[in-house]
Design an enzyme around this catalytic site. Structure first.
Site, PDB file in Angstrom:
ATOM      1  N   GLU B 146      28.169  76.648 -26.766  1.00 45.59           N
ATOM      2  CA  GLU B 146      28.863  76.797 -25.490  1.00 45.59           C
ATOM      3  C   GLU B 146      29.477  78.191 -25.343  1.00 45.59           C
ATOM      4  OE1 GLU B 146      31.826  73.857 -24.833  1.00 45.59           O
ATOM      5  OE2 GLU B 146      32.157  74.437 -22.753  1.00 45.59           O
ATOM      6  N   HIS B 148      32.028  80.004 -23.403  1.00 44.03           N
ATOM      7  CA  HIS B 148      33.224  79.508 -22.715  1.00 44.03           C
ATOM      8  C   HIS B 148      34.239  80.637 -22.685  1.00 44.03           C
ATOM      9  CE1 HIS B 148      36.937  77.154 -22.271  1.00 44.03           C
ATOM     10  NE2 HIS B 148      36.239  76.072 -22.021  1.00 44.03           N
ATOM     11  N   ASP B 178      29.016  77.754 -19.699  1.00 47.95           N
ATOM     12  CA  ASP B 178      30.192  77.112 -19.086  1.00 47.95           C
ATOM     13  C   ASP B 178      30.693  78.000 -17.949  1.00 47.95           C
ATOM     14  OD1 ASP B 178      32.690  74.992 -19.978  1.00 47.95           O
ATOM     15  OD2 ASP B 178      33.184  76.716 -18.709  1.00 47.95           O
ATOM     16  N   HIS B 276      27.572  73.601 -18.317  1.00 40.27           N
ATOM     17  CA  HIS B 276      28.805  72.902 -17.951  1.00 40.27           C
ATOM     18  C   HIS B 276      29.254  73.436 -16.597  1.00 40.27           C
ATOM     19  CE1 HIS B 276      30.297  71.458 -22.170  1.00 40.27           C
ATOM     20  NE2 HIS B 276      29.326  70.735 -21.679  1.00 40.27           N
ATOM     21  N   GLU B 312      31.999  69.435 -14.889  1.00 37.09           N
ATOM     22  CA  GLU B 312      33.071  69.326 -15.877  1.00 37.09           C
ATOM     23  C   GLU B 312      34.393  69.666 -15.190  1.00 37.09           C
ATOM     24  OE1 GLU B 312      33.810  70.546 -20.508  1.00 37.09           O
ATOM     25  OE2 GLU B 312      33.270  72.149 -19.147  1.00 37.09           O
TER      26      GLU B 312
END
Lengths: 132, 369
Positions: B146, B148, B178, B276, B312
């Site tokens: 991920e 992020h 993300d 995400h 999300e």
């Protein structure tokens, strides 16, 4: 984070000298005992003696020192833990102010060479006590 | 831009409903049934340590029950979010062998539960990902690391991972993009939460100005700059007599609202196998006010992305006053509209989602140009 949910309303029990309250994890995922670094319990402003505080989880009871190395017992997000300590809470119909401080380590958020994030959360609620 | 437009698969992560599950309003089965019945799927993402008691130990009967339930309600499992709990021992970090073993158990759990993707996290180094590749291949689970905030696609750590992926050449090494890395504003719903905690309009305006300044500068070039920005939010709160809000400003201002540009994702796009759809709220016009959802969906479509987008919703941390179910419904409508405007569509049919996801994960191993 969900710190407002730490103390479960209506769960204060006491045998006169020792009291307990149920607590919920203020985080979205399960954490092992090793990440539950400590908690304090105060009733009406009187803190339980730290040496008397115990953490009940998965039907077992621990000191925080015993949790330090425990990666077998996990606090699941739907489960209530039981925080207890030597502090009175009269079950006489009166309202008591319950304060809980909780310190958790977040094991996947590494913030420096050899350290992960820890969070310190607080909750306070008012409720009557029932006899243990 | 590729010649074939992508058809992203609509989906959701149960993380979006944390507040409802935590308060025992919906258990796992009820929540999965609601996701299907209310049309938040077909993609279904779950966090192992949130939803499966005893994770990563999964017994056969539970795995069977779970997969039967998902099949019955007509959803498509996308990603199992797993955690690199490198600090599980309080006094030391896991050593490399321990970390690989810790991840192996979770990758095997993903396979056993029927998830084709395992979302992994940034604490895994290029060496760790290379070591995990054969385990992922053996289990036929794609490891999607991920990206992020406070990281972003062109961050040196992410480019180092991308370059290692290229060298290793495993079809099972990938990224999860993300959307929190590419945010355009400090979320208004969080400002409202601070307002409800007594923050003055003047203070909130200063928070917005500080964040906007960092957006203008772009994402932090390194951890030192990140640290300086983190500290600046704490200092701002202190100077305004609200020191107790400082850490909160800092964590959210740097760790949730990443200021990279949408196009930054192109640096790693061929390795993006999962997304995400991070977002924070919906405004009175039914749009996401601080995440450029329309631009992000357009970018994915135009670059041929046909994997899942797990909506999300992160606003649950602070938004106590609105239903997450309504907010996610509206955000997914924005995604569908954006895909349509880009000349494509989101996939909402379950059978089609299964076919498209399987083809997406079987795509050839990418190479840098």
């Amino acid at each position: 984070m969900i710190p407002d949910r730490i103390i479960e309303q209506g769960t204060l029990t006491s045998n006169g000298s020792r009291s307990s309250v149920e607590v919920r994890i203020p985080w979205y995922r399960a954490l092992p005992g090793s990440c539950i670094a400590g908690a304090t319990l105060s009733i009406d402003g009187i803190p339980a003696d730290p040496g008397s505080v115990r953490w009940g989880m998965n039907g077992k009871e621990f000191t925080f020192d015993e949790l330090r190395d425990n990666t077998d017992e996990w606090w699941f997000p739907l489960d209530s833990a039981v925080l207890s300590g030597d502090v009175p809470a009269a079950a006489d119909g009166s309202e008591h102010t319950v304060d809980v401080d909780l310190t958790l380590y977040i094991p996947y958020i590494v913030i420096s060479e050899n350290e992960v994030l820890h969070i310190e959360e607080h909750d306070t609620k008012t409720m009557k006590a029932v006899n243990a | 831009m590729t010649e074939t437009l992508g058809t992203p698969i609509q989906g959701v992560t149960l993380y979006s409903f944390t507040r409802a599950s935590h308060q025992r309003e919906y258990d796992l089965e009820a929540l999965i049934r609601k996701v299907a019945a209310d049309g938040y799927g077909p993609g279904l993402e779950i966090i192992g340590f949130s939803s499966f008691r005893g994770f990563p130990a999964i017994d056969d009967s539970f795995a069977g029950w779970f997969k039967d339930l998902v099949a019955e309600v007509g959803l498509t499992q996308t990603s199992l979010a797993v955690n690199a709990d490198i600090g599980i021992h309080r006094d030391r970090l896991l050593d490399q062998d321990e970390l690989i073993e810790y991840m192996r158990l979770q990758i095997e759990a993903a396979a056993k539960l029927g998830f084709p993707i395992a979302r992994v996290q940034i604490s895994l180094t290029p060496d760790s990902m290379e070591q995990l590749a054969p385990i992922a291949e053996k289990n036929d689970v794609t490891l999607a690391l991920e990206v992020h905030a406070d990281q972003y696609a062109s961050h040196p750590r992410i480019l180092a991972l991308r370059d290692r992926y290229e060298k290793v050449g495993s079809p099972r090494l990938a990224f999860t993009a993300d959307w929190g890395a590419t945010v355009t504003g400090f979320a208004p719903s969080l400002l409202e939460a601070y307002r409800r905690r007594g923050a003055s309009e003047d203070l909130l305006a200063q928070v917005v100005d500080l964040w906007n300044g960092y957006y203008a500068e772009g994402p932090p070039a390194n951890q030192q700059v990140h640290g300086q920005r983190f500290g600046s939010f704490i200092g701002l709160a202190a100077r305004n007599g609200r020191p107790e809000l400082g850490i909160d400003f800092a964590i959210n201002g740097t760790g949730l609202f990443g200021p990279a540009r949408v196009e930054d994702w192109l640096e790693i796009m061929p390795w993006v196998r999962h997304v995400h759809g991070k977002f924070f709220g919906i405004d009175e016009n039914h749009e996401e006010p601080s995440v450029p959802v329309r631009d992000l969906v357009k970018l994915l479509v135009e670059n041929g992305y046909s994997g899942a987008i797990s909506s999300e919703y992160e606003g649950w941390h602070w938004n106590h006053w609105q239903s997450p179910f309504d907010i996610i419904r509206d955000e997914q409508a924005v995604q569908r509209s954006a895909a349509s405007n880009a000349g494509s569509r989101m996939i909402t049919d379950n059978a089609e989602a299964k076919r498209v996801l399987a083809a997406h994960l079987a795509a050839p191993v990418p190479h840098l140009n």
